[in-house]
Write an enzyme that holds these catalytic residues in place. Structure first.
Site, mmCIF file in Angstrom:
data_model
loop_
_atom_site.group_PDB
_atom_site.id
_atom_site.type_symbol
_atom_site.label_atom_id
_atom_site.label_comp_id
_atom_site.label_asym_id
_atom_site.label_seq_id
_atom_site.Cartn_x
_atom_site.Cartn_y
_atom_site.Cartn_z
ATOM 1 C CD GLU A 178 -3.143 -2.389 7.276
ATOM 2 O OE1 GLU A 178 -2.286 -2.608 6.711
ATOM 3 O OE2 GLU A 178 -3.697 -1.392 6.987
ATOM 4 C CD GLU B 150 -2.726 5.481 6.634
ATOM 5 O OE1 GLU B 150 -3.218 5.344 5.504
ATOM 6 O OE2 GLU B 150 -2.137 4.874 7.460
ATOM 7 C CG HIS C 251 -5.825 1.859 5.127
ATOM 8 N ND1 HIS C 251 -5.340 2.699 6.188
ATOM 9 C CD2 HIS C 251 -4.795 0.982 4.939
ATOM 10 C CE1 HIS C 251 -4.252 2.305 6.541
ATOM 11 N NE2 HIS C 251 -3.604 1.319 5.894
ATOM 12 N N GLY D 156 2.622 2.392 10.954
ATOM 13 C CA GLY D 156 3.356 3.485 10.423
ATOM 14 C C GLY D 156 4.262 3.882 11.920
ATOM 15 N N GLY E 270 2.959 -1.227 4.263
ATOM 16 C CA GLY E 270 3.101 0.110 4.165
ATOM 17 C C GLY E 270 4.353 0.691 3.726
ATOM 18 N N GLY E 271 5.187 1.361 4.469
ATOM 19 C CA GLY E 271 6.403 2.209 4.268
ATOM 20 C C GLY E 271 7.156 1.230 3.639
ATOM 21 C CB SER F 286 5.336 -1.776 11.713
ATOM 22 O OG SER F 286 5.080 -0.324 12.102
ATOM 23 C CG ASN G 185 -1.775 1.221 1.470
ATOM 24 O OD1 ASN G 185 -1.816 2.080 0.516
ATOM 25 N ND2 ASN G 185 -2.274 1.199 2.574
ATOM 26 C CD1 TRP G 186 3.407 1.035 -2.858
ATOM 27 C CD2 TRP G 186 3.509 2.204 -4.853
ATOM 28 N NE1 TRP G 186 4.051 0.411 -3.816
ATOM 29 C CE2 TRP G 186 4.005 0.997 -5.027
ATOM 30 C CE3 TRP G 186 3.455 3.129 -5.872
ATOM 31 C CZ2 TRP G 186 4.717 0.647 -5.993
ATOM 32 C CZ3 TRP G 186 3.924 2.810 -7.088
ATOM 33 C CH2 TRP G 186 4.827 1.646 -7.229
ATOM 34 C CE LYS G 187 -0.340 3.318 4.780
ATOM 35 N NZ LYS G 187 -0.109 3.372 6.262
HETATM 36 P P1 13P Z 1 3.146 0.573 7.568
HETATM 37 O O1 13P Z 1 3.590 -0.675 7.004
HETATM 38 O O2 13P Z 1 3.955 1.739 7.226
HETATM 39 O O3 13P Z 1 3.012 0.330 9.199
HETATM 40 O O4 13P Z 1 1.647 0.525 7.032
HETATM 41 C C1 13P Z 1 0.954 -0.439 7.190
HETATM 42 C C2 13P Z 1 -0.482 0.001 6.303
HETATM 43 O O5 13P Z 1 -1.104 0.805 6.837
HETATM 44 C C3 13P Z 1 -0.829 -0.750 5.286
HETATM 45 O O6 13P Z 1 -1.880 -0.613 4.651
#
Ligand code: 13P
Length: 251
Positions: free
Chosen positions: A167, A97, A95, A173, A233-234, A212, A9-11
């Protein structure tokens, strides 16, 4: 036998060019990788260029959100059919977020889930508790409401196609990964909720852990018998670290 899924997930990161360059670098690192589904979910603006970078690769394309309506006067929104036309096979829905910053409710996630499946997109439905909910000991009821909210009433053949991502919000994050035991317990609990909806679906639905995930911790997480993959994510933004996560058994 559930095929593992590793999704990035590149956000709200990477321009169209950066996204294409990333997957062009990723392709050769994963060319020999078999036995799993690999997905990248760029921002809407990078879907087209990333699709060109993925031609001939075993990595598939997903989006991060969509609107439930097939079309209409919804300024700023994107419909499932539009994602499909760009080559998407998956879409992340609900998600945390989006729930937190854009007021998405379980009812909206349910509507989007139905629309995604109708457009032949595989929804990756995100659920998970906040830190306060965890500290108050209500993780399971919170997650159960989210899972039931998204899935109740889906016909069995559709229910079997969805992917669920556990999640925990406090692990996203923050660098604070859930312990392998907590991640496994969360995913096992989700499977028990799916089992209560449809016995047959429970052994087929893929349940991912997210929060994470890094090259250093993915293998331990993947040992969980109910963990069928990761939503990253990251660590999915760079070809090298994402490839190491996808190839977790080689760590
Ligand atoms: P991180 O891997 O950056 O914690 O993000 C997880 C995430 O929200 C994937 O959808």
């Amino acid at each position: 036998m559930r095929v593992p899924v590793i999704a990035g997930n590149w956000k709200m990161y990477l321009t169209p060019e950066e996204g294409r360059d990333m997957v062009v670098a990723l392709g050769p690192l994963l060319a020999a990788c078999r036995g799993r589904e690999i997905v990248v979910c760029p921002p809407f603006t990078a879907l087209a260029t990333v699709a060109t970078g993925l031609v001939g690769s075993n990595v598939r394309l997903g989006a991060q959100n969509m609107h439930a309506a097939p079309e209409g006067a919804f300024t700023g929104e994107i419909a499932a059919g539009m994602l499909k036309a760009l080559g998407c096979a998956y879409v992340i829905l609900g998600h945390s977020e989006r729930r937190q910053h854009f007021c998405e409710t379980d009812a909206m996630v349910a509507e989007k889930t139905r629309a995604a499946l109708a457009a032949d997109l595989i929804p990756i439905i995100c659920v998970g508790e906040t830190l306060i909910q965890r500290e108050n000991g209500i993780t399971q009821p919170v997650v159960e409401i989210q899972v039931r909210g998204a899935l109740t009433g889906l016909p069995p053949e559709q229910l079997r196609r969805v992917i669920i991502a556990y999640e925990p919000v406090w692990a996203i994050g923050t660098g604070r990964t859930a312990s392998a035991t907590d991640a496994q317990n969360g995913c096992a609990f989700i499977r028990s909720v799916v089992r209560a909806l449809d016995t047959g679906a429970a052994d087929l639905v893929r349940i991912l852990y997210g929060g994470s995930v890094k090259p250093e911790n993915v293998q331990e997480l993947m040992n969980g018998t109910d963990i069928d993959g990761a939503l990253v994510g990251g660590a999915s933004l760079k070809a090298d670290s994402f490839a190491r996560i996808v190839r977790y058994e080689e760590q």
